[in-house]
Design a protein around this motif. Sequence first.
Motif, short mmCIF file in Angstrom:
data_model
loop_
_atom_site.label_atom_id
_atom_site.label_comp_id
_atom_site.label_asym_id
_atom_site.label_seq_id
_atom_site.Cartn_x
_atom_site.Cartn_y
_atom_site.Cartn_z
N SER A 277 0.84 -1.20 0.00
CA SER A 277 0.00 0.00 0.00
C SER A 277 0.88 1.25 0.00
O SER A 277 1.65 1.45 -0.93
CB SER A 277 -0.95 -0.05 1.19
N GLU A 278 0.83 2.10 1.03
CA GLU A 278 1.72 3.25 1.04
C GLU A 278 3.18 2.81 1.01
O GLU A 278 4.05 3.54 0.52
CB GLU A 278 1.48 4.15 2.26
N GLY A 279 3.46 1.62 1.51
CA GLY A 279 4.81 1.08 1.41
C GLY A 279 5.25 0.93 -0.03
O GLY A 279 6.44 1.02 -0.35
N GLY A 280 4.27 0.72 -0.94
CA GLY A 280 4.56 0.67 -2.36
C GLY A 280 4.83 2.04 -2.95
O GLY A 280 5.32 2.14 -4.08
N LEU A 281 4.51 3.07 -2.22
CA LEU A 281 4.87 4.45 -2.58
C LEU A 281 6.28 4.75 -2.07
O LEU A 281 7.08 5.41 -2.74
CB LEU A 281 3.87 5.41 -1.94
N ILE A 282 6.57 4.22 -0.89
CA ILE A 282 7.85 4.48 -0.22
C ILE A 282 9.01 3.78 -0.91
O ILE A 282 10.10 4.36 -1.05
CB ILE A 282 7.75 4.04 1.26
N ALA A 283 8.81 2.52 -1.32
CA ALA A 283 9.90 1.74 -1.90
C ALA A 283 10.57 2.44 -3.09
O ALA A 283 11.81 2.53 -3.14
CB ALA A 283 9.42 0.34 -2.27
N PRO A 284 9.84 2.96 -4.08
CA PRO A 284 10.50 3.66 -5.18
C PRO A 284 11.20 4.95 -4.72
O PRO A 284 12.28 5.28 -5.24
CB PRO A 284 9.35 4.00 -6.14
N MET A 285 10.60 5.66 -3.76
CA MET A 285 11.24 6.86 -3.22
C MET A 285 12.61 6.53 -2.66
O MET A 285 13.59 7.26 -2.88
CB MET A 285 10.37 7.48 -2.12
N ALA A 286 12.68 5.43 -1.91
CA ALA A 286 13.94 5.02 -1.29
C ALA A 286 14.92 4.50 -2.34
O ALA A 286 16.13 4.79 -2.28
CB ALA A 286 13.68 3.95 -0.24
N ALA A 287 14.41 3.76 -3.33
CA ALA A 287 15.28 3.14 -4.32
C ALA A 287 16.03 4.16 -5.17
O ALA A 287 17.17 3.92 -5.57
CB ALA A 287 14.46 2.21 -5.22
N VAL A 288 15.40 5.31 -5.44
CA VAL A 288 16.09 6.32 -6.27
C VAL A 288 17.09 7.13 -5.47
O VAL A 288 17.88 7.89 -6.03
CB VAL A 288 15.07 7.27 -6.96
N LYS A 289 17.09 6.96 -4.15
CA LYS A 289 18.01 7.68 -3.29
C LYS A 289 19.22 6.84 -2.90
O LYS A 289 20.16 7.35 -2.29
CB LYS A 289 17.30 8.17 -2.02
#
Length: 491
Positions: A277-289
């Motif tokens: 859910s929102e974790g699926g929003l967080i994972a790409p945010m973290a991956a690009v960093k």
Amino acid sequence: MNKTRFSFFYGTVWILVAFICPLLANAADEKSPVGIWQGTIETANLKVVFNITENTDHTLAATMDSLDQNVFGIPARQVTCVKGHFRLAVPIVQGSYEGQMNDDGSEIDGKWTQGKPLTLNLKKTSGIPAQATPNPKFQAAEDKMKASAEMEPKKPYPYLDEGISFINSQAGVTLSGILTLPKGRGPFPAAILISGSGPNDRDETVFGHHIFLVISDYLTRHGIATLRYDKRGVGASSGDYGKATTEDFAADSLAGVAYLKGRKEINPKNIGLIGHSEGGLIAPMAAVKSTDVSFIVLLAGPGIDGEKILNRQSGLAMKAKGMDEKLLVQNQMAQKDIFHVLRLDEDHATTLKKIREIGERTAHQMADGDKEKEEKILTGIRSQEEITLSPWLRFFIDYDPKIALEKVRCPVLVMNGEKDSQVDSKENLTPIEEALKKGGNPDYTVKEWEGVNHLFQDCKTGGLSEYSDAVPTPKSEVLEFLTEWVLKRVK
């Protein structure tokens, strides 16, 4: 997202309690908790009543009523009163109460905790409490929860299950959770599990299901280490959950990556993120960093901005409650006005004043002259003020996940349920896939699961009322597909 964190006006706010638990007979000088206790949960402004009785075997029985919501007889567990120290726990709503009784036994000063502690001071009222017989509807829900728990993994596990903590030094918070390590010699690939919106614990406990426990167990049995943790300000983790945004949660997940890199049992080149859910929003945010993220999995993750997600959720919730089109439109207009006020980024007092004016106007319109109905709607509005004014919502309504998705270069697995009523698969899978394609990601898989809901359960309608059903959560086929996909990318 999961647990429908934000529900305007007509959404039920589950801040409810009631309990039944063995208790040794009190000493002669012990103040008795038996009686009727009433108080108001601060911020939520909900009046609650505890009916506490004593059984013939000296155990305590209790139910709780939420007067503003016309909900009565909520079953509960784990009641203790030792030297005036009073404790209660509520499995159905994942809440608890703890307080200290005064010298004459007439009041209890305490806190109700459901993610965040809120003041709830109780006063003993006159009268004899009704026998604490749970409402059949809630008893049935609790029975489903118990049946669901019977399906889940039980100790002893065939792998190492270690309690750990790690630090997000930039934020000054310590996250506590569980690291699982497969049998055999490492170093092992690893996955960090990132939960959805709301004050979730390390198991992402939702409607009696321990989703991350199940996922973690399956992955670990197949050779993949996992890290799952309580969100900041929740459970054993430090920090203030109420002040955190989605970006803050992404930073916490990267602190988990850094922690795993320091464990000799983990292969530092094979650490991925699995977000629900929102974790699926967080994972790409973290991956690009961070180039340390080697793969990401989005389970029911969003592909559109937060305002669109919330508009759809509130609309579905109102339809499920039988609200007509006129009320739905009024609610959506009010929500739009409130989001406009939040975007002005004015001081707290000014923002709160404007939001209350919108709420009062909307309640008056919806009630259509019925004063009692208007007051009930206002009660629901007031109970949402804290989340409405939170930094999380201000960030969430305008965040477009496609921006990060276009920049992700590691392998990506995207899975949504065809009957998901919270993150609609048709609305979200297409923009996610388009963003990955536009960004030139060389390895992504997008899959829609037929007949599956937001929790990846087999279901009939996808409605929230089915979440507590005693069915595998997530279903075994989802776990198998997820695990095989990860294993192919960490060889």
